[in-house]
Design a protein around this motif. Sequence first.
Motif, short mmCIF file in Angstrom:
data_model
loop_
_atom_site.label_atom_id
_atom_site.label_comp_id
_atom_site.label_asym_id
_atom_site.label_seq_id
_atom_site.Cartn_x
_atom_site.Cartn_y
_atom_site.Cartn_z
N LYS A 75 0.80 -1.21 0.00
CA LYS A 75 0.00 0.00 0.00
C LYS A 75 0.84 1.27 0.00
N ASN A 76 2.16 1.11 0.01
CA ASN A 76 3.07 2.25 0.08
C ASN A 76 2.72 3.17 1.25
N THR A 77 2.46 2.56 2.38
CA THR A 77 1.98 3.29 3.54
C THR A 77 2.76 2.89 4.78
N MET A 78 3.06 3.88 5.59
CA MET A 78 3.70 3.68 6.88
C MET A 78 2.74 4.09 7.97
N TYR A 79 2.82 3.41 9.11
CA TYR A 79 1.90 3.67 10.20
C TYR A 79 2.66 3.94 11.49
N LEU A 80 2.01 4.66 12.37
CA LEU A 80 2.49 4.83 13.73
C LEU A 80 1.32 4.61 14.67
N GLN A 81 1.34 3.48 15.35
CA GLN A 81 0.32 3.18 16.35
C GLN A 81 0.77 3.77 17.67
N MET A 82 -0.03 4.66 18.21
CA MET A 82 0.31 5.36 19.44
C MET A 82 -0.69 4.97 20.52
N ASN A 83 -0.21 4.30 21.54
CA ASN A 83 -1.03 3.86 22.65
C ASN A 83 -0.60 4.55 23.94
N SER A 84 -1.45 4.46 24.94
CA SER A 84 -1.16 5.04 26.25
C SER A 84 -0.69 6.47 26.13
N LEU A 85 -1.40 7.24 25.37
CA LEU A 85 -0.98 8.60 25.06
C LEU A 85 -1.01 9.50 26.28
N LYS A 86 -0.06 10.41 26.32
CA LYS A 86 0.10 11.36 27.40
C LYS A 86 -0.04 12.78 26.85
N PRO A 87 -0.38 13.73 27.69
CA PRO A 87 -0.47 15.11 27.21
C PRO A 87 0.81 15.60 26.55
N GLU A 88 1.96 15.14 27.02
CA GLU A 88 3.22 15.56 26.44
C GLU A 88 3.46 14.99 25.05
N ASP A 89 2.60 14.07 24.60
CA ASP A 89 2.68 13.57 23.24
C ASP A 89 2.03 14.53 22.24
N THR A 90 1.36 15.55 22.74
CA THR A 90 0.72 16.51 21.87
C THR A 90 1.75 17.19 20.98
N ALA A 91 1.54 17.10 19.69
CA ALA A 91 2.50 17.64 18.73
C ALA A 91 1.94 17.53 17.33
N VAL A 92 2.62 18.18 16.41
CA VAL A 92 2.39 17.93 15.00
C VAL A 92 3.33 16.79 14.60
N TYR A 93 2.77 15.76 14.03
CA TYR A 93 3.54 14.59 13.64
C TYR A 93 3.79 14.62 12.14
N TYR A 94 5.07 14.42 11.78
CA TYR A 94 5.49 14.51 10.39
C TYR A 94 6.03 13.18 9.91
N CYS A 95 5.64 12.81 8.73
CA CYS A 95 6.19 11.65 8.05
C CYS A 95 7.46 12.05 7.32
N ASN A 96 8.47 11.20 7.40
CA ASN A 96 9.74 11.45 6.73
C ASN A 96 10.16 10.23 5.93
N ALA A 97 10.71 10.48 4.77
CA ALA A 97 11.31 9.43 3.96
C ALA A 97 12.69 9.87 3.52
N ARG A 98 13.63 8.95 3.58
CA ARG A 98 15.00 9.25 3.18
C ARG A 98 15.39 8.38 2.00
N ARG A 99 16.01 9.03 1.02
CA ARG A 99 16.49 8.32 -0.15
C ARG A 99 17.90 8.78 -0.46
N ILE A 100 18.77 7.82 -0.67
CA ILE A 100 20.15 8.12 -1.03
C ILE A 100 20.33 7.79 -2.50
N THR A 101 20.60 8.81 -3.28
CA THR A 101 20.76 8.67 -4.71
C THR A 101 22.03 9.37 -5.15
N MET A 102 22.88 8.65 -5.85
CA MET A 102 24.16 9.19 -6.31
C MET A 102 24.96 9.77 -5.14
N ALA A 103 24.95 9.04 -4.04
CA ALA A 103 25.70 9.39 -2.83
C ALA A 103 25.21 10.69 -2.18
N VAL A 104 23.99 11.09 -2.50
CA VAL A 104 23.41 12.29 -1.91
C VAL A 104 22.17 11.89 -1.12
#
Length: 119
Positions: A75-104
Amino acid sequence: QLQLVESGGGLVQPGGSLRLSCAASGSIFSINGMGWYRQAPGKQRELVASITSSGSTNYADSVKGRFTISRDNAKNTMYLQMNSLKPEDTAVYYCNARRITMAVIYDYWGQGTQGTVSS
């Protein structure tokens, strides 16, 4: 080019759960690793969890035992299951992907999804 779109954020009470999704599209080949970052108000962006192309995972100490990162390659999809959440978990959550191409190293980011933990 690679596009990442997060979803699944929302408002939840302490102790509750959220499942975030990150859908990848475009040039999805040769992604070396993916991860979830978050940025809380007044704080720097931090790595929450990551997963490599081989399936190896890593977690920030603050979320170990509570969060689980996974992927569904079909599905070309990544997930983050977050349990036992705390108030300090409040945030904007960002998905990141890293690709190394031509040594960059190329980092790609989604627009973020807000997760709020409050009673």
